[in-house]
Write a protein that holds these residues in place. Structure first.
Motif, PDB file in Angstrom:
ATOM      1  N   ALA A  25       0.839  -1.205   0.000  1.00 31.71           N
ATOM      2  CA  ALA A  25       0.000   0.000   0.000  1.00 31.71           C
ATOM      3  C   ALA A  25       0.871   1.251   0.000  1.00 31.71           C
ATOM      4  N   ARG A  26       1.912   1.261   0.812  1.00 26.83           N
ATOM      5  CA  ARG A  26       2.787   2.440   0.863  1.00 26.83           C
ATOM      6  C   ARG A  26       3.499   2.649  -0.468  1.00 26.83           C
ATOM      7  N   ASP A  27       3.879   1.540  -1.109  1.00 23.85           N
ATOM      8  CA  ASP A  27       4.500   1.661  -2.435  1.00 23.85           C
ATOM      9  C   ASP A  27       3.511   2.263  -3.433  1.00 23.85           C
ATOM     10  N   LEU A  28       2.256   1.814  -3.356  1.00 24.03           N
ATOM     11  CA  LEU A  28       1.222   2.354  -4.233  1.00 24.03           C
ATOM     12  C   LEU A  28       1.020   3.848  -3.977  1.00 24.03           C
ATOM     13  N   TYR A  29       0.963   4.229  -2.690  1.00 20.40           N
ATOM     14  CA  TYR A  29       0.804   5.646  -2.353  1.00 20.40           C
ATOM     15  C   TYR A  29       1.914   6.480  -2.982  1.00 20.40           C
ATOM     16  N   GLU A  30       3.152   5.981  -2.830  1.00 13.61           N
ATOM     17  CA  GLU A  30       4.299   6.742  -3.310  1.00 13.61           C
ATOM     18  C   GLU A  30       4.288   6.882  -4.827  1.00 13.61           C
ATOM     19  N   ARG A  31       3.890   5.795  -5.526  1.00 16.88           N
ATOM     20  CA  ARG A  31       3.829   5.866  -6.990  1.00 16.88           C
ATOM     21  C   ARG A  31       2.818   6.908  -7.447  1.00 16.88           C
ATOM     22  N   GLN A  32       1.708   7.002  -6.738  1.00 18.01           N
ATOM     23  CA  GLN A  32       0.637   7.886  -7.173  1.00 18.01           C
ATOM     24  C   GLN A  32       0.808   9.331  -6.713  1.00 18.01           C
ATOM     25  N   THR A  33       1.388   9.520  -5.525  1.00 17.68           N
ATOM     26  CA  THR A  33       1.411  10.867  -4.943  1.00 17.68           C
ATOM     27  C   THR A  33       2.788  11.338  -4.499  1.00 17.68           C
ATOM     28  N   LYS A  74       4.055  10.358  -1.762  1.00 18.74           N
ATOM     29  CA  LYS A  74       4.008  10.281  -0.296  1.00 18.74           C
ATOM     30  C   LYS A  74       3.632   8.870   0.134  1.00 18.74           C
ATOM     31  N   ARG A  75       4.169   8.448   1.279  1.00 17.36           N
ATOM     32  CA  ARG A  75       3.953   7.080   1.739  1.00 17.36           C
ATOM     33  C   ARG A  75       2.939   6.991   2.884  1.00 17.36           C
ATOM     34  N   SER A  76       2.332   8.094   3.231  1.00 17.98           N
ATOM     35  CA  SER A  76       1.357   8.101   4.324  1.00 17.98           C
ATOM     36  C   SER A  76       0.109   8.859   3.906  1.00 17.98           C
ATOM     37  N   LEU A  77      -1.053   8.313   4.247  1.00 22.60           N
ATOM     38  CA  LEU A  77      -2.308   8.991   3.937  1.00 22.60           C
ATOM     39  C   LEU A  77      -2.405  10.330   4.666  1.00 22.60           C
ATOM     40  N   ARG A  78      -1.829  10.403   5.858  1.00 21.24           N
ATOM     41  CA  ARG A  78      -1.918  11.632   6.644  1.00 21.24           C
ATOM     42  C   ARG A  78      -1.187  12.794   5.976  1.00 21.24           C
ATOM     43  N   GLU A  79      -0.189  12.485   5.168  1.00 20.28           N
ATOM     44  CA  GLU A  79       0.591  13.524   4.509  1.00 20.28           C
ATOM     45  C   GLU A  79      -0.069  14.032   3.235  1.00 20.28           C
ATOM     46  N   MET A  80      -1.144  13.351   2.790  1.00 22.31           N
ATOM     47  CA  MET A  80      -1.750  13.670   1.498  1.00 22.31           C
ATOM     48  C   MET A  80      -2.843  14.717   1.611  1.00 22.31           C
ATOM     49  N   SER A  81      -3.008  15.446   0.540  1.00 24.34           N
ATOM     50  CA  SER A  81      -4.161  16.336   0.424  1.00 24.34           C
ATOM     51  C   SER A  81      -5.402  15.504   0.097  1.00 24.34           C
ATOM     52  N   ALA A  82      -6.574  16.118   0.192  1.00 25.21           N
ATOM     53  CA  ALA A  82      -7.812  15.421  -0.149  1.00 25.21           C
ATOM     54  C   ALA A  82      -7.785  14.952  -1.605  1.00 25.21           C
ATOM     55  N   ARG A  83      -7.226  15.769  -2.477  1.00 24.54           N
ATOM     56  CA  ARG A  83      -7.150  15.386  -3.897  1.00 24.54           C
ATOM     57  C   ARG A  83      -6.243  14.176  -4.092  1.00 24.54           C
ATOM     58  N   GLN A  84      -5.145  14.140  -3.354  1.00 23.65           N
ATOM     59  CA  GLN A  84      -4.232  13.008  -3.473  1.00 23.65           C
ATOM     60  C   GLN A  84      -4.870  11.729  -2.924  1.00 23.65           C
ATOM     61  N   GLN A  85      -5.606  11.862  -1.830  1.00 29.04           N
ATOM     62  CA  GLN A  85      -6.306  10.687  -1.293  1.00 29.04           C
ATOM     63  C   GLN A  85      -7.324  10.164  -2.302  1.00 29.04           C
ATOM     64  N   GLN A  86      -8.021  11.073  -2.966  1.00 24.32           N
ATOM     65  CA  GLN A  86      -8.982  10.650  -3.983  1.00 24.32           C
ATOM     66  C   GLN A  86      -8.282   9.966  -5.137  1.00 24.32           C
ATOM     67  N   ALA A  87      -7.055  10.412  -5.450  1.00 21.00           N
ATOM     68  CA  ALA A  87      -6.285   9.753  -6.516  1.00 21.00           C
ATOM     69  C   ALA A  87      -5.969   8.312  -6.143  1.00 21.00           C
ATOM     70  N   VAL A 100      -7.920   6.445  -4.185  1.00 18.45           N
ATOM     71  CA  VAL A 100      -9.199   5.743  -4.361  1.00 18.45           C
ATOM     72  C   VAL A 100      -9.402   5.388  -5.835  1.00 18.45           C
ATOM     73  N   ASP A 101      -9.133   6.334  -6.715  1.00 20.42           N
ATOM     74  CA  ASP A 101      -9.311   6.100  -8.150  1.00 20.42           C
ATOM     75  C   ASP A 101      -8.388   4.984  -8.636  1.00 20.42           C
ATOM     76  N   GLU A 102      -7.163   4.950  -8.121  1.00 23.62           N
ATOM     77  CA  GLU A 102      -6.230   3.906  -8.530  1.00 23.62           C
ATOM     78  C   GLU A 102      -6.680   2.535  -8.027  1.00 23.62           C
ATOM     79  N   LEU A 103      -7.191   2.472  -6.808  1.00 23.39           N
ATOM     80  CA  LEU A 103      -7.703   1.207  -6.281  1.00 23.39           C
ATOM     81  C   LEU A 103      -8.890   0.722  -7.107  1.00 23.39           C
ATOM     82  N   ARG A 104      -9.727   1.649  -7.552  1.00 22.10           N
ATOM     83  CA  ARG A 104     -10.850   1.244  -8.399  1.00 22.10           C
ATOM     84  C   ARG A 104     -10.356   0.735  -9.744  1.00 22.10           C
ATOM     85  N   ARG A 105      -9.299   1.361 -10.261  1.00 18.09           N
ATOM     86  CA  ARG A 105      -8.711   0.871 -11.518  1.00 18.09           C
ATOM     87  C   ARG A 105      -8.156  -0.539 -11.339  1.00 18.09           C
TER      88      ARG A 105
END
Length: 213
Positions: free
Chosen positions: A21-29, A31-44, A46-51
């Protein structure tokens, strides 16, 4: 459901552990932590998980399947759906199959390893007979050491009838990398989540082809 709740639900549904999950976060944003992300990055995320195949549960749907064998059985059932073998990917259809195989009403009550093996072997046999999946061999190809790789190769042979490892391995690699990106280390380095994205993409192509046949 908030973006963070959706992310946690998607990770559970897709079977992605915290390191992946942390690797996925880093590839997309980056950042390796949800707490460090903006709302838009968190939504990104979600969109990647749906993909990758995450599907939001229906408000009126049944509770998620539980039990020690539930995830394995769900993964196999969805693989059959993505192979074009079964038309109904729902848990209800899986439960009906489990009932036919074991007499047990729900996978939540499927606790005996011998009974679970009966269902698992039945699903794998079905994938082999009607899905063209060849278990138990790899012929030295790293991606065929993974069950998901074997399923994806069987799907590719449905998309490209007559495909062979000798003649079409490069075509297969290109099709896979078009979905998950370049993998310089080879297809054997794909994560389980990436293989699921490949199988879901190939499955959609197979179902569309069947619909117009």
């Amino acid at each position: 459901m908030s973006a963070i709740a959706a992310i946690h639900a998607g990770l559970r549904q897709l079977g992605i552990d915290q390191d992946d999950a942390r690797d996925l976060y880093e590839r997309q944003t980056g950042k390796r932590s949800l707490r460090e992300m903006s709302a838009r990055q968190q939504q990104a995320i979600v969109d990647e998980l749906r993909r990758l195949g995450f599907q939001k549960a229906s408000r009126h749907g049944s509770k998620p399947l539980q039990g020690p064998f539930a995830k394995k059985l769900q993964a196999q059932w969805i693989a059959l759906w993505n192979l074009g073998v079964v038309a109904d990917r729902t848990d209800a259809a899986l439960l009906a199959f489990v009932k036919r195989q074991t007499g047990i009403d729900h996978v939540n009550f499927l606790r005996d390893p011998a009974e679970a093996r009966k269902v698992i072997d039945g699903l794998k046999g079905w994938m082999a007979r009607e899905g063209g999946v060849e278990w138990g061999w790899s012929h030295g190809y790293d991606f065929l050491k993974h069950d998901a790789g074997k399923v994806a190769w069987a799907q590719f042979r449905k998309i490209l009838p007559g495909a062979t490892l000798i003649g079409n391995k490069l075509d297969f690699a290109r099709a896979v990398e078009a979905i998950v990106g370049d993998h310089p280390a080879g297809l054997g380095s794909l994560t389980p989540a990436e293989w699921r994205a490949v199988m879901n993409n190939f499955g959609e192509r197979i179902r569309k082809a069947k619909a117009v046949a």
